[in-house]
Each structure stands twice: as C-alpha cells, then as structure tokens.
Design a protein around this motif. Structure first.
Motif, mmCIF file in Angstrom:
data_model
loop_
_atom_site.group_PDB
_atom_site.id
_atom_site.type_symbol
_atom_site.label_atom_id
_atom_site.label_comp_id
_atom_site.label_asym_id
_atom_site.label_seq_id
_atom_site.Cartn_x
_atom_site.Cartn_y
_atom_site.Cartn_z
ATOM 1 N N GLU A 197 0.830 -1.212 0.000
ATOM 2 C CA GLU A 197 0.000 0.000 0.000
ATOM 3 C C GLU A 197 0.860 1.256 0.000
ATOM 4 O O GLU A 197 0.551 2.245 -0.677
ATOM 5 C CB GLU A 197 -0.911 0.027 1.233
ATOM 6 C CG GLU A 197 -2.023 -1.000 1.200
ATOM 7 C CD GLU A 197 -2.720 -1.091 2.539
ATOM 8 O OE1 GLU A 197 -3.874 -0.656 2.631
ATOM 9 O OE2 GLU A 197 -2.108 -1.594 3.498
ATOM 10 N N TYR A 198 1.940 1.211 0.784
ATOM 11 C CA TYR A 198 2.849 2.366 0.834
ATOM 12 C C TYR A 198 3.416 2.620 -0.559
ATOM 13 O O TYR A 198 3.410 3.741 -1.056
ATOM 14 C CB TYR A 198 3.976 2.102 1.837
ATOM 15 C CG TYR A 198 4.879 3.291 2.066
ATOM 16 C CD1 TYR A 198 4.677 4.144 3.139
ATOM 17 C CD2 TYR A 198 5.934 3.559 1.197
ATOM 18 C CE1 TYR A 198 5.505 5.242 3.351
ATOM 19 C CE2 TYR A 198 6.761 4.654 1.396
ATOM 20 C CZ TYR A 198 6.546 5.491 2.481
ATOM 21 O OH TYR A 198 7.367 6.576 2.666
ATOM 22 N N ARG A 214 0.955 4.140 -3.122
ATOM 23 C CA ARG A 214 0.707 5.591 -3.014
ATOM 24 C C ARG A 214 1.605 6.348 -3.984
ATOM 25 O O ARG A 214 1.174 7.273 -4.655
ATOM 26 C CB ARG A 214 1.019 6.086 -1.607
ATOM 27 C CG ARG A 214 0.104 5.513 -0.585
ATOM 28 C CD ARG A 214 -0.623 6.589 0.145
ATOM 29 N NE ARG A 214 -1.712 5.979 0.868
ATOM 30 C CZ ARG A 214 -2.291 6.504 1.924
ATOM 31 N NH1 ARG A 214 -1.887 7.681 2.355
ATOM 32 N NH2 ARG A 214 -3.280 5.890 2.515
#
Ligand SMILES: Cc1cc2nc3c(=O)[nH]c(=O)nc-3n(C[C@H](O)[C@H](O)[C@H](O)COP(=O)(O)OP(=O)(O)OC[C@H]3O[C@@H](n4cnc5c(N)ncnc54)[C@H](O)[C@@H]3O)c2cc1C
Lengths: 120, 411
Positions: free
Chosen positions: B64-65, B68
């Motif tokens: 998820e990081y 982004r």
C-alpha cells in the motif's frame, strides 16, 4: 509488581516500565506519548494485534493478493482469523482497499486487500 | 544518443519519491529505469503493516505504501520503463541499460542512484557443513511465500535477528510452520524491539543471543543444524553444541547496499556503509550523481527512505538550474561509538539532517555534534540501539564554514 513493555503503537518503540497490580496499571514511565499508556492498559486487559497474509487469486497476473485487517483484533483470535483468510479465493481483478471478508468472525473489522492484481 | 535531464535507477520507494518531488519542482525530463516487471521495489513483498506512520500519519502495509507513490507517478505521467536493467554508468553520466527491446543508451545531466540493497548470503558468513536445499535468505523466503505462493518448509530455524528474519518467523508461524528459535551471534538483537515483541514473543519463539549455527547437516534436503554459544570475541565455545532438527534454515544476517554500478561510475564508497560518500546535497564524489535510500545506507523505516529521496530531489533540481552545488569541504568525523554518518561531508552553510547509527546498545547517552568544541546539535537518548537509525537536524545558523563536524557519544 514492575513490568516492562515495548510499545508497538509506532516505530519509536518506547520501552515502558509500569507498576501493575493484576490487570490494573498503577503508574508507568518511559512512554513518549499518551498512546503508550493506552498500549500498556490494552496489554494488561486485552492485547490487540493486526495481522497480514495473502489470499489466492484466480486468473490474475499474480497468484496472490496481500491482505491485512482494517483494525487490530484480540491476540488470541489471530489463528481463528487466519483460518478464515485461508478459505478465501478471489477472482482477478483485485483492487487495493477492496473488502475481502467483512466483519470477520464478528470481530468488528474487515479483511482488506492491500495490492492491485490485474487480470492475467 | 538520447539526452535526459535526470535518470533514476531503481523504481523502489526512494526512486519513486525522488521522481514525484522533481516533477513537482518543475523538472519534467525524467526517466525511471526499473529492473523488475513492476514498480515498487522490495516493498511489494513486505505485506505486513507498520509503514507510513511518519510519512502519511497512518499505518499501511508495504504494497500500500508503494502504491501511493506508484499512483502519483501514474497520475502525473512521469515516464518510466520496467523490465530494464541498468548495466553501466560512466563518470560523464552515460547510462546503458538492457531491456527486452534491446539496449538503451542515454546521456544524462544528472543520475539518481536508488538501487536499494541485497541480502548477505551464507557464503558471506561461511558456515561449515553440507550444502543441502532448504537454506534461504529471509528476503528470498519472503518472496516465495508472499509473491509466489510457495511454502519454504515446516520445521524452521532462523539465524540472525534482523527485522526481515523476525517478520518471516511470524509469517511462517501464521502459515502453519513451526519456528523453533532465532539465534543471534551478537549479545544484542540486530532488529527492532517492537519486532521481537510482536513477531517472536507473541508466538513463543525464543531468541538466543550470543549463539550461532556452526554446522549444517543434510544430504539433499537440510536435516539439522548445530548451534553453539559464542564467547566475547564471537568464537564458538567448545562443548556447547546442540543439534536442532529442521528442514529449513532462514538467514537474516544483514543487508548490503547494491553499489556495483556506482563503482563503475567512479563513485567513492564509504567502507562503513558500503554506500556512496555523500555531501549534504546527497551528491556523491561525482558531480551530478546522487544517491538515496538503501543504496546509500540501510534504513529500518521506509518513511525515512522517502524523505531522504525528497531532500535529494531538491538538490538535483538546484543542480539542474545552477549547474553545480556549493562545495562541501568539511568532514563529518565520528568517535568509536558511532558506526557511520550520512552525510559524510558538509559545507557549514545549509540546514541538514544527520543520520547515524550507534555501534552497540547504550543507555542514558548524549549524542553531541561539535564544531571546534562548540555544541551545534545534540540528542539526548534514554536508550540508543544499533537497530535504529537516528536522525538529528542541524541548523546552518549554528555552523561555521571552517571546521569539521565531530560526532561524539557521551554515556
Ligand atoms: C528482503 C528485504 C525486505 C525488507 N523488508 C522491510 C520491511 O519489512 N520493512 C521496512 O521498513 N524495510 C524493509 N526493508 C528495507 C527496505 O528495502 C526499505 O525500507 C525500502 O524498500 C528501501 O527503498 P529503496 O527504494 O531504497 O530500495 P528498494 O525497495 O530495494 O528498491 C530498489 C529498486 O531498484 C531496482 N534496481 C536495482 N538495481 C537495478 C538496476 N541495475 N537497474 C534497474 N533497476 C534496478 C530494484 O529492482 C528495486 O525495484 C527490506 C529490505 C529487503 C532487502
């Protein structure tokens, strides 16, 4: 009794020393912020953890989609939740943030996908 | 030959963060070159959570990081190519890459090195014994389980208390394997306390300090390992040998910055970090070549990787506008309690962040930054551990342009 804790609320990882009486916190020191106290209280009464795993994806560009919980669960339910996660098989495409299991075992949190997996 | 303002080598969090920041600063003639099929770097396989609290104020998993930044790169239309491996960089910044469509040759004005790191392997620490299957580095095991859906084994022993090893101890346990123990040769853990708690203690996995694997046994598949205690000089103590029956040995014995390319460009490396020597602009010894992320120094938190790369991007933008950056003639010197610092050179005219690690666990210490005996920065720490990168901001207003900076730890 004095007990030592390693706070896991953030990467700072404070080591907290608390005076405890059973499950009651009498005093504590070493925490940088109030979350540390919250953490010690939780560890004494009902330790909570988040977990991450993967689920199978059919017809995807990758065989697996990673998942995590939307919020922590009681530590002693980790293996029960893992059993539920292992049963899941998704069909591609999978979108990051997608709910994979909602309100897993009635614990009040969802299993969500953490990766986009397109069709093969 | 194709001319480009900035070539970024490696599309992990460092490369992506640098690209987004450059774009925001108006530098648009950029190209990211990535060896893998997808952007995101090693985070694609780090599926546990705990990333992003510093950078985004919420806790995310590795994918998820990374997403982004990938989404930002996509949305802004920043050019990138994947399945493309850079094979050479020259001192005058010619970049050569190999891809499915053949060779790519680019003349860059600036080059950003963000190739990350690789894992130390058993060869590097040479354990005597057979060479059976079932011995993996932690990152390789992580990739098998989290990306390829291949379980590595059932009865597991872990050598080294690095964070990736501990995270794999938990992952393997959740997947039904039995992790017998983690053995660490040093008298202290090399990973973070929070990982000892939530990856080992939570699952009743013991951590034995001052222990190491002294023999590997097995014909085709690993059958057992022999573990011994070590003395003060890290030498195995005779008579302490114990055999552990297992089918899998996971090595989590450290990461090394990936700098073969940097060397071919004539970039000077630091013996201590195995990464480039950089100044406060994150510029290497070759003007116009910059480095950030794990290729520069092994980070324990990806948030700091992104922030380091963003600061680097500011310097690259200034370099492109002005043609050069202020020279940095002052050295950063350390005492024996500090393993290294980043940067290693400063000008004394600019605010910067000093990153460092301590050599051994220390309690109630002061890390003091001095110039000609004058205190210019300080961090007071209840405890300092080698597992944690420490960052201390330094203000230009406190610095002079004549004297080297000394870093001292007082306990
Ligand atoms: C196995 C492993 C597991 C890790 N797990 C964690 C963790 O759980 N938590 C944590 O905070 N940190 C973890 N780390 C540290 C992590 O690497 C950093 O936090 C962060 O990912 C570093 O970002 P980076 O961009 O510097 O490097 P990376 O993420 O490694 O990205 C480097 C990129 O450069 C590319 N590349 C390399 N050489 C070339 C070339 N010649 N040509 C083109 N492309 C190239 C690579 O393919 C890769 O995509 C882990 C590191 C490793 C090695």
């Amino acid at each position: 009794m004095l007990k030592n804790f390693t706070c896991i609320m953030c990467p700072r990882g404070c080591s907290i020393t608390a005076e405890v009486d059973g499950t009651r916190m009498v005093s504590a020191e070493g925490n940088f912020c109030p979350k540390g106290l919250e953490y010690v209280y939780q560890e004494l009464t009902n330790p909570m953890r988040n977990i991450a795993s993967s689920v199978l994806v059919e017809g995807g560009e990758l065989p697996l989609a990673s998942v995590r919980l939307s919020s922590p669960i009681p530590k002693d339910r980790i293996f029960d939740v893992m059993e539920e996660i292992k049963k899941v098989k998704l069909k591609a495409p999978v979108a990051m943030g997608q709910t994979v299991i909602s309100d897993v075992l009635g614990l009040g949190c969802d299993v969500i996908a953490t990766k986009n997996v397109g069709r093969a | 030959m194709r001319q480009i303002d900035t070539v970024i080598i490696g599309g992990g969090p460092a490369g992506l963060s640098a690209a987004v920041r450059l774009w925001e600063k108006g530098i648009r003639d950029i190209l990211i070159l990535e060896r893998e099929h997808q952007l995101g770097g090693i985070l694609r396989q780090c599926i546990h959570d705990g990333f992003g609290l510093t950078r985004f104020g919420e806790t995310l998993s590795g994918p998820e990081y990374a997403q982004r930044f990938i989404s930002q790169v996509e949305a802004l239309g920043i050019p990138y190519v994947t399945d493309t491996t850079v094979i050479d960089i020259t001192e005058d910044k010619k970049v050569t890459a190999a891809s499915r469509n053949g060779m790519l040759e680019i003349q860059a004005k600036t080059v950003i090195l963000t190739m990350g790191c690789r894992e130390r392997t058993r060869g590097a620490i040479s354990i005597p014994g057979e060479r059976p299957a079932g011995v993996y580095t932690a990152g390789v095991a992580q990739s098998y389980i989290n990306l390829q859906n291949k379980m590595v084994g059932r009865e597991v022993v872990i050598l080294g208390s690095g964070d990736i090893g501990m995270i794999m101890a938990r992952r393997l346990t959740l997947e039904g394997a039995h992790v017998q123990a983690v053995f660490e040769v040093q008298p202290y853990a090399s990973g973070l306390p929070r990982n000892i708690l939530q990856c080992l203690d939570d699952y009743g996995i013991p951590l034995y300090l001052s222990h190491t694997v002294t023999e590997i046994r097995g014909k085709d598949r690993l059958e057992s390992v022999v573990v011994s205690q070590v003395d003060d000089r890290l030498q195995p103590v005779k008579g302490t040998e114990k055999e552990y029956f297992c089918d899998t040995l996971i090595l989590s014995v450290g990461l090394i910055p990936e700098n073969e390319l940097s060397l071919s460009a004539g970039v000077v490396l630091d013996e201590r970090t195995k990464g480039a020597v950089v100044d406060e602009h994150h510029q290497t010894s070759v003007p116009g070549i910059f480095a950030a992320g794990n290729v520069l120094q092994v980070h324990d938190l990806v948030d700091f990787v992104s922030m380091e790369a963003e600061e680097l991007a500011d310097s690259v933008a200034a370099f492109l506008k002005e043609g050069e950056l202020r020279s940095c003639s002052l050295a950063v010197k350390t005492d024996g309690n500090v393993t290294h610092t980043i940067p290693q050179r400063i000008s004394g005219t600019k605010d910067f962040k000093l990153s460092l690690r301590v050599r051994r666990p220390m309690k109630d210490c002061r890390i003091r930054l001095l110039q000609g005996g004058q205190l210019v920065g300080e961090r007071i720490m209840k405890k300092a551990i080698p597992a944690e990168m420490i960052q201390i901001p330094v203000k230009a207003a406190k610095l002079n342009e004549k004297e080297d900076l000394e870093v001292k730890v007082i306990c």
